[in-house]
Write a protein that holds these residues in place. Structure first.
Motif, short mmCIF file in Angstrom:
data_model
loop_
_atom_site.label_atom_id
_atom_site.label_comp_id
_atom_site.label_asym_id
_atom_site.label_seq_id
_atom_site.Cartn_x
_atom_site.Cartn_y
_atom_site.Cartn_z
N ASN A 200 0.82 -1.20 0.00
CA ASN A 200 0.00 0.00 0.00
C ASN A 200 0.86 1.26 0.00
O ASN A 200 0.57 2.23 -0.71
N SER A 201 1.91 1.25 0.80
CA SER A 201 2.79 2.41 0.91
C SER A 201 3.49 2.69 -0.41
O SER A 201 3.63 3.84 -0.82
N GLN A 202 3.94 1.63 -1.08
CA GLN A 202 4.59 1.80 -2.37
C GLN A 202 3.62 2.36 -3.40
O GLN A 202 3.99 3.19 -4.25
N LYS A 203 2.36 1.93 -3.31
CA LYS A 203 1.34 2.43 -4.21
C LYS A 203 1.07 3.91 -3.97
O LYS A 203 0.87 4.70 -4.90
N VAL A 204 1.05 4.31 -2.68
CA VAL A 204 0.87 5.72 -2.34
C VAL A 204 2.03 6.54 -2.90
O VAL A 204 1.83 7.61 -3.49
N LEU A 205 3.26 6.04 -2.73
CA LEU A 205 4.43 6.75 -3.23
C LEU A 205 4.32 7.03 -4.73
O LEU A 205 4.49 8.16 -5.19
N SER A 206 4.05 5.98 -5.48
CA SER A 206 4.00 6.14 -6.93
C SER A 206 2.81 6.99 -7.37
O SER A 206 2.93 7.83 -8.27
N SER A 207 1.65 6.82 -6.72
CA SER A 207 0.45 7.57 -7.09
C SER A 207 0.61 9.06 -6.80
O SER A 207 0.23 9.91 -7.61
N VAL A 208 1.19 9.38 -5.64
CA VAL A 208 1.41 10.79 -5.28
C VAL A 208 2.37 11.44 -6.27
O VAL A 208 2.13 12.56 -6.74
N GLU A 209 3.46 10.74 -6.61
CA GLU A 209 4.43 11.30 -7.55
C GLU A 209 3.80 11.52 -8.92
O GLU A 209 4.06 12.53 -9.59
N GLU A 210 2.97 10.58 -9.35
CA GLU A 210 2.29 10.74 -10.63
C GLU A 210 1.39 11.97 -10.62
O GLU A 210 1.37 12.75 -11.58
N TYR A 211 0.66 12.14 -9.53
CA TYR A 211 -0.27 13.27 -9.44
C TYR A 211 0.48 14.60 -9.40
O TYR A 211 0.09 15.57 -10.07
N LEU A 212 1.55 14.68 -8.64
CA LEU A 212 2.32 15.92 -8.54
C LEU A 212 2.87 16.33 -9.90
O LEU A 212 2.93 17.53 -10.23
N GLY A 213 3.24 15.33 -10.71
CA GLY A 213 3.73 15.62 -12.06
C GLY A 213 2.60 16.04 -12.98
O GLY A 213 2.72 17.02 -13.72
N GLU A 221 6.63 23.26 -4.33
CA GLU A 221 5.30 22.76 -4.00
C GLU A 221 5.32 21.24 -3.85
O GLU A 221 4.64 20.69 -2.98
N LYS A 222 6.09 20.57 -4.67
CA LYS A 222 6.22 19.11 -4.56
C LYS A 222 6.84 18.73 -3.22
O LYS A 222 6.37 17.81 -2.55
N THR A 223 7.89 19.44 -2.85
CA THR A 223 8.56 19.17 -1.58
C THR A 223 7.61 19.35 -0.41
O THR A 223 7.54 18.52 0.51
N ALA A 224 6.84 20.44 -0.42
CA ALA A 224 5.88 20.71 0.66
C ALA A 224 4.79 19.64 0.69
O ALA A 224 4.40 19.17 1.77
N ALA A 225 4.31 19.23 -0.48
CA ALA A 225 3.24 18.22 -0.54
C ALA A 225 3.73 16.87 -0.03
O ALA A 225 3.02 16.17 0.69
N VAL A 251 -4.93 16.73 1.87
CA VAL A 251 -3.59 17.06 2.37
C VAL A 251 -2.63 17.37 1.21
O VAL A 251 -1.84 18.31 1.28
N ILE A 252 -2.71 16.59 0.15
CA ILE A 252 -1.81 16.76 -0.99
C ILE A 252 -2.05 18.09 -1.69
O ILE A 252 -1.11 18.81 -2.02
N ASP A 253 -3.31 18.42 -1.90
CA ASP A 253 -3.65 19.62 -2.67
C ASP A 253 -4.83 20.33 -2.02
O ASP A 253 -5.99 20.13 -2.41
N PRO A 254 -4.58 21.17 -1.01
CA PRO A 254 -5.67 21.85 -0.30
C PRO A 254 -6.56 22.69 -1.22
O PRO A 254 -7.74 22.86 -0.94
N GLU A 255 -6.00 23.23 -2.31
CA GLU A 255 -6.80 24.06 -3.20
C GLU A 255 -7.73 23.23 -4.06
O GLU A 255 -8.77 23.71 -4.51
#
Length: 343
Positions: A200-213, A221-225, A251-255
């Motif tokens: 699950n954690s690995q999936k979160v890592l990859s999914s968050v990075e994909e979204y930030l890109g 902003e990536k560092t803060a997120a 949490v990732i994107d408050p806006e």
């Protein structure tokens, strides 16, 4: 933080001279009081602090001893003391079948924390402490070794009652002794392992990075997120709670509170609405570290591209500004230790 202690039972499992396991039962429950509440709270915190956990659910076909005893207690057909005795008996049988030399104090703690009700089952060792009286007389006392908790599992009784079909209402410590010990404890409880928090954690890592890109976040902003994601997941894990996807999205994107949520659905990333995570794995969001070939490195993610430069082609790191203690060692070595005041 405080837990609402309900019941605490303690029995002792020892090895006889012939090598057989034997249980010694306490005749009654541990009485409620400030000291007992503090003990249960320490158990709760120690358990939450263990980084590597697995998740499981009951399988009556695997073993029905603990499952049936739990059902009888919850149906008020037996009391907690009876449940504790039946559970201790089941552990003695399992230890004998696996031919493991494990002994110690079996603690069964029933308590409430926040909106959930828990049952913590752990086998603890003990250690002797030495004390001196005012007259300098030496005495010893035996303490529970909570810090070395390894054989432990916790049932979320609230989740088990309202959402048993989902599974994963039982967590357990994987421990350092490998799968054999974890398997034995799962067999004792009558469980099958379910969701892997590490996956699950690995999936979160990859999914968050994909979204930030995809959302075109700027580097800062990536560092803060990433830091916000890690802090949120760490807080949930320390509280013994699962990560909620909708909360993580905010949490990732408050806006754009549902931005990550919608992205996961659109990209079919198969991230569950609620899931356990492993904090150790998620540290990769905020820190780089590695060791090998006589070299050990660790630095915060935010330093990459600033004080730390990495050349992919040559596999070279350039670090600008070293920690003071390391700089001192390097200067002493390169300039010769004799040139420094050794006082």
């Amino acid at each position: 933080m405080s837990v609402d202690m309900q019941h605490l039972a303690i029995n002792f499992i020892a090895l006889t001279d012939s090598g057989e396991h034997k249980a010694h039962y306490r005749d009654d429950l541990i009485g409620n009081g400030p000291a007992v509440a503090t003990l249960v709270e320490q158990l709760h915190l120690a358990y939450n602090g263990k980084p590597a956990k697995g998740y499981a659910s009951f399988n009556a076909e695997k073993s029905d001893r603990v499952v049936n005893a739990l059902a009888d207690w919850q149906a008020e057909q037996s009391n907690f003391l009876g449940f504790a005795k039946a559970t201790t008996d089941a552990l003695v049988v399992e230890l004998s079948q696996h031919q493991l030399p494990e002994t110690g104090y079996l603690l069964l703690a029933h308590y409430r924390y926040l909106a959930s009700e828990f049952l913590l089952v752990c086998l603890l060792g003990s250690k002797d402490h030495f004390e001196l009286s005012d007259q300098l007389e030496l005495a010893t006392s035996r303490h529970l070794d909570i810090g070395r908790m390894q054989l432990a599992a916790r049932v979320d009784l609230t989740e088990y009652a309202v959402n048993a079909a989902k599974g994963n209402y039982i967590s357990f410590i994987r421990g350092r002794a490998g799968r054999k010990v974890a398997d034995f404890f799962l067999d004792f409880l009558g469980c099958d392992e379910g969701t892997d928090a590490r996956v699950n954690s690995q999936k979160v890592l990859s999914s968050v990075e994909e979204y930030l890109g995809a959302a075109e976040f700027a580097n800062e902003e990536k560092t803060a997120a990433r830091r916000q994601v890690f802090d949120y997941c760490e807080e949930r894990a320390k509280a013994g709670q699962e990560v909620v996807l909708a909360e993580l999205s905010a949490v990732i994107d408050p806006e754009q509170e549902n931005g990550f949520l919608h992205y996961c659905a659109e990209q079919q990333l198969e991230v569950a609405e609620q899931f356990p995570v492993e904090v150790k794995e998620l540290k990769k969001l905020v820190k780089f570290n590695g060791a090998g070939g006589g070299l050990s490195l660790s630095f915060d993610e935010k330093l990459l591209g600033e004080r730390v430069q990495y050349d992919v082609k040559t596999d070279t790191l350039v670090i600008k500004g070293t920690p003071p203690n390391l700089r001192d060692q390097l200067q002493r070595f390169t300039q010769g230790y004799s040139s420094f005041d050794q006082s």
